[in-house]
Design a protein around this motif. Structure first.
Motif, PDB file in Angstrom:
ATOM      1  N   GLU A  74      -8.973  44.672   7.701  1.00  0.00           N
ATOM      2  CA  GLU A  74      -7.760  44.190   7.042  1.00  0.00           C
ATOM      3  C   GLU A  74      -8.062  43.752   5.605  1.00  0.00           C
ATOM      4  O   GLU A  74      -7.269  44.000   4.692  1.00  0.00           O
ATOM      5  CB  GLU A  74      -7.146  43.041   7.833  1.00  0.00           C
ATOM      6  CG  GLU A  74      -6.491  43.482   9.131  1.00  0.00           C
ATOM      7  CD  GLU A  74      -5.925  42.315   9.922  1.00  0.00           C
ATOM      8  OE1 GLU A  74      -6.445  41.196   9.770  1.00  0.00           O
ATOM      9  OE2 GLU A  74      -4.977  42.540  10.702  1.00  0.00           O
ATOM     10  N   GLN A  75      -9.186  43.097   5.405  1.00  0.00           N
ATOM     11  CA  GLN A  75      -9.574  42.677   4.057  1.00  0.00           C
ATOM     12  C   GLN A  75      -9.801  43.897   3.158  1.00  0.00           C
ATOM     13  O   GLN A  75      -9.370  43.909   1.993  1.00  0.00           O
ATOM     14  CB  GLN A  75     -10.836  41.818   4.119  1.00  0.00           C
ATOM     15  CG  GLN A  75     -10.622  40.461   4.768  1.00  0.00           C
ATOM     16  CD  GLN A  75     -11.918  39.711   5.009  1.00  0.00           C
ATOM     17  OE1 GLN A  75     -13.015  40.273   4.938  1.00  0.00           O
ATOM     18  NE2 GLN A  75     -11.807  38.425   5.291  1.00  0.00           N
ATOM     19  N   ASP A  76     -10.471  44.911   3.692  1.00  0.00           N
ATOM     20  CA  ASP A  76     -10.715  46.125   2.913  1.00  0.00           C
ATOM     21  C   ASP A  76      -9.408  46.858   2.620  1.00  0.00           C
ATOM     22  O   ASP A  76      -9.231  47.412   1.529  1.00  0.00           O
ATOM     23  CB  ASP A  76     -11.693  47.041   3.650  1.00  0.00           C
ATOM     24  CG  ASP A  76     -13.118  46.508   3.619  1.00  0.00           C
ATOM     25  OD1 ASP A  76     -13.424  45.695   2.738  1.00  0.00           O
ATOM     26  OD2 ASP A  76     -13.910  46.907   4.481  1.00  0.00           O
ATOM     27  N   MET A  77      -8.490  46.856   3.581  1.00  0.00           N
ATOM     28  CA  MET A  77      -7.201  47.520   3.364  1.00  0.00           C
ATOM     29  C   MET A  77      -6.458  46.884   2.198  1.00  0.00           C
ATOM     30  O   MET A  77      -5.844  47.590   1.388  1.00  0.00           O
ATOM     31  CB  MET A  77      -6.347  47.467   4.634  1.00  0.00           C
ATOM     32  CG  MET A  77      -5.026  48.209   4.493  1.00  0.00           C
ATOM     33  SD  MET A  77      -4.055  48.223   6.025  1.00  0.00           S
ATOM     34  CE  MET A  77      -3.623  46.490   6.173  1.00  0.00           C
ATOM     35  N   ALA A  78      -6.534  45.576   2.088  1.00  0.00           N
ATOM     36  CA  ALA A  78      -5.868  44.882   0.982  1.00  0.00           C
ATOM     37  C   ALA A  78      -6.445  45.347  -0.368  1.00  0.00           C
ATOM     38  O   ALA A  78      -5.718  45.538  -1.334  1.00  0.00           O
ATOM     39  CB  ALA A  78      -6.013  43.366   1.133  1.00  0.00           C
ATOM     40  N   LYS A  79      -7.773  45.549  -0.414  1.00  0.00           N
ATOM     41  CA  LYS A  79      -8.404  46.056  -1.643  1.00  0.00           C
ATOM     42  C   LYS A  79      -7.935  47.466  -1.950  1.00  0.00           C
ATOM     43  O   LYS A  79      -7.674  47.801  -3.108  1.00  0.00           O
ATOM     44  CB  LYS A  79      -9.932  46.041  -1.503  1.00  0.00           C
ATOM     45  CG  LYS A  79     -10.569  44.665  -1.477  1.00  0.00           C
ATOM     46  CD  LYS A  79     -12.071  44.752  -1.629  1.00  0.00           C
ATOM     47  CE  LYS A  79     -12.718  45.616  -0.578  1.00  0.00           C
ATOM     48  NZ  LYS A  79     -14.196  45.630  -0.680  1.00  0.00           N
ATOM     49  N   PHE A  80      -7.842  48.286  -0.914  1.00  0.00           N
ATOM     50  CA  PHE A  80      -7.406  49.684  -1.097  1.00  0.00           C
ATOM     51  C   PHE A  80      -5.991  49.733  -1.676  1.00  0.00           C
ATOM     52  O   PHE A  80      -5.704  50.488  -2.602  1.00  0.00           O
ATOM     53  CB  PHE A  80      -7.424  50.430   0.231  1.00  0.00           C
ATOM     54  CG  PHE A  80      -8.800  50.710   0.791  1.00  0.00           C
ATOM     55  CD1 PHE A  80      -9.921  50.094   0.282  1.00  0.00           C
ATOM     56  CD2 PHE A  80      -8.950  51.574   1.845  1.00  0.00           C
ATOM     57  CE1 PHE A  80     -11.186  50.334   0.798  1.00  0.00           C
ATOM     58  CE2 PHE A  80     -10.200  51.839   2.372  1.00  0.00           C
ATOM     59  CZ  PHE A  80     -11.327  51.211   1.852  1.00  0.00           C
ATOM     60  N   VAL A  81      -5.110  48.914  -1.112  1.00  0.00           N
ATOM     61  CA  VAL A  81      -3.716  48.894  -1.558  1.00  0.00           C
ATOM     62  C   VAL A  81      -3.647  48.441  -3.014  1.00  0.00           C
ATOM     63  O   VAL A  81      -2.893  48.998  -3.828  1.00  0.00           O
ATOM     64  CB  VAL A  81      -2.865  47.977  -0.658  1.00  0.00           C
ATOM     65  CG1 VAL A  81      -1.482  47.782  -1.242  1.00  0.00           C
ATOM     66  CG2 VAL A  81      -2.779  48.566   0.760  1.00  0.00           C
ATOM     67  N   GLY A  82      -4.446  47.427  -3.367  1.00  0.00           N
ATOM     68  CA  GLY A  82      -4.473  46.949  -4.737  1.00  0.00           C
ATOM     69  C   GLY A  82      -4.940  48.014  -5.708  1.00  0.00           C
ATOM     70  O   GLY A  82      -4.379  48.171  -6.804  1.00  0.00           O
ATOM     71  N   ALA A  83      -5.980  48.778  -5.295  1.00  0.00           N
ATOM     72  CA  ALA A  83      -6.487  49.856  -6.148  1.00  0.00           C
ATOM     73  C   ALA A  83      -5.452  50.951  -6.311  1.00  0.00           C
ATOM     74  O   ALA A  83      -5.287  51.525  -7.389  1.00  0.00           O
ATOM     75  CB  ALA A  83      -7.777  50.419  -5.558  1.00  0.00           C
ATOM     76  N   LEU A  84      -4.727  51.259  -5.233  1.00  0.00           N
ATOM     77  CA  LEU A  84      -3.705  52.299  -5.303  1.00  0.00           C
ATOM     78  C   LEU A  84      -2.565  51.868  -6.223  1.00  0.00           C
ATOM     79  O   LEU A  84      -2.065  52.680  -7.029  1.00  0.00           O
ATOM     80  CB  LEU A  84      -3.166  52.587  -3.908  1.00  0.00           C
ATOM     81  CG  LEU A  84      -2.075  53.664  -3.814  1.00  0.00           C
ATOM     82  CD1 LEU A  84      -2.594  55.012  -4.282  1.00  0.00           C
ATOM     83  CD2 LEU A  84      -1.561  53.780  -2.361  1.00  0.00           C
ATOM     84  N   ASP A  85      -2.170  50.614  -6.140  1.00  0.00           N
ATOM     85  CA  ASP A  85      -1.087  50.112  -6.994  1.00  0.00           C
ATOM     86  C   ASP A  85      -1.464  50.155  -8.472  1.00  0.00           C
ATOM     87  O   ASP A  85      -0.589  50.285  -9.351  1.00  0.00           O
ATOM     88  CB  ASP A  85      -0.722  48.677  -6.591  1.00  0.00           C
ATOM     89  CG  ASP A  85      -0.030  48.623  -5.232  1.00  0.00           C
ATOM     90  OD1 ASP A  85       0.464  49.671  -4.775  1.00  0.00           O
ATOM     91  OD2 ASP A  85      -0.019  47.525  -4.625  1.00  0.00           O
ATOM     92  N   SER A  86      -2.776  50.035  -8.724  1.00  0.00           N
ATOM     93  CA  SER A  86      -3.247  50.013 -10.113  1.00  0.00           C
ATOM     94  C   SER A  86      -3.550  51.410 -10.652  1.00  0.00           C
ATOM     95  O   SER A  86      -3.807  51.551 -11.851  1.00  0.00           O
ATOM     96  CB  SER A  86      -4.495  49.145 -10.235  1.00  0.00           C
ATOM     97  OG  SER A  86      -4.247  47.826  -9.800  1.00  0.00           O
TER      98      SER A  86
END
Length: 215
Positions: free
Chosen positions: A202-214
């Motif tokens: 779940e923590q890694d997924m949050a990073k992935f989503v942040g990278a995708l948004d950026s």
């Protein structure tokens, strides 16, 4: 833990006096090596596991499962010691032999494949991690099901490799996020929200989503 280590030493002392060709003695040596590795007393475990593999190759070369088990334990110990390039050589060999002996869809083959995929990743071979995991994942889904722990580990490894590849395209990031969301959902349902891997994913997924948004 301490109990496993005590059992390892007790078994080794019990069978130490038997000839080197005695299979029970060799099994006791393997158990001692495993218990030392899990203690973790890795520097002590390594020579024991190396000696076990050497004995297996000398006296039980015909017993493929015995040799593969000894190789697997040795590769894990090397990995734990940070000697990942040496571990990778063994894990490649183990997987190739599992495919030959058991076929690609056997549980043992998929397990060794998962271990190889993770080792490729920790050796920073991201392109090979991605291509190998892409081939392994559908095999695991067919043979074990999409909710199996090994299937979820392979899916996670593929997603992380896609995310961490330098200069990853937006489509790759989108695939990583989609895959991670599915993996987290399945792991949460099967293993629970409090499971350590669920929390990590779940923590890694949050990073992935942040990278995708950026992106």
């Amino acid at each position: 833990g301490a109990v496993f280590l005590a059992l390892g030493w007790a078994g080794w002392k019990m069978y130490l006096g038997r000839p080197a060709t005695d299979l029970v003695r060799c099994s006791a040596m393997l158990m001692l090596g495993e218990s030392l590795r899990e203690s973790p007393r890795l520097e002590e475990a390594l020579p024991v596991l190396e000696a076990t593999l050497a004995l297996n190759r000398r006296y039980w070369l015909h017993d493929e499962d015995l040799i593969l088990a000894a190789q697997s334990n040795l590769s894990s110990c090397l990995d734990d010691l940070g000697r990942r390039d040496e571990a990778l050589v063994l894990k490649r060999e183990i997987y190739a032999r599992r495919v030959t002996e058991d076929g690609v869809s056997h549980l043992s083959t998929i397990c060794s494949g998962c271990s190889l995929a993770i080792c490729l990743y920790t050796n920073h071979l991201l392109d090979e991690t991605t291509s190998f995991s892409r081939d392994l994942l559908p095999v695991a889904r067919r043979a074990l099901g999409a909710d199996h722990d090994l299937t979820l580990r392979i899916s996670y490894t593929l997603a992380v490799a896609l995310y961490e590849t330098p200069g990853a395209a937006r489509d790759d990031l989108l695939e990583a996020v989609t895959m991670m969301r599915d993996t987290v959902r399945r792991r949460r349902r099967v293993f629970g929200s409090a499971h350590p891997l669920t929390v990590q994913y779940e923590q890694d997924m949050a990073k992935f989503v942040g990278a995708l948004d950026s992106a």
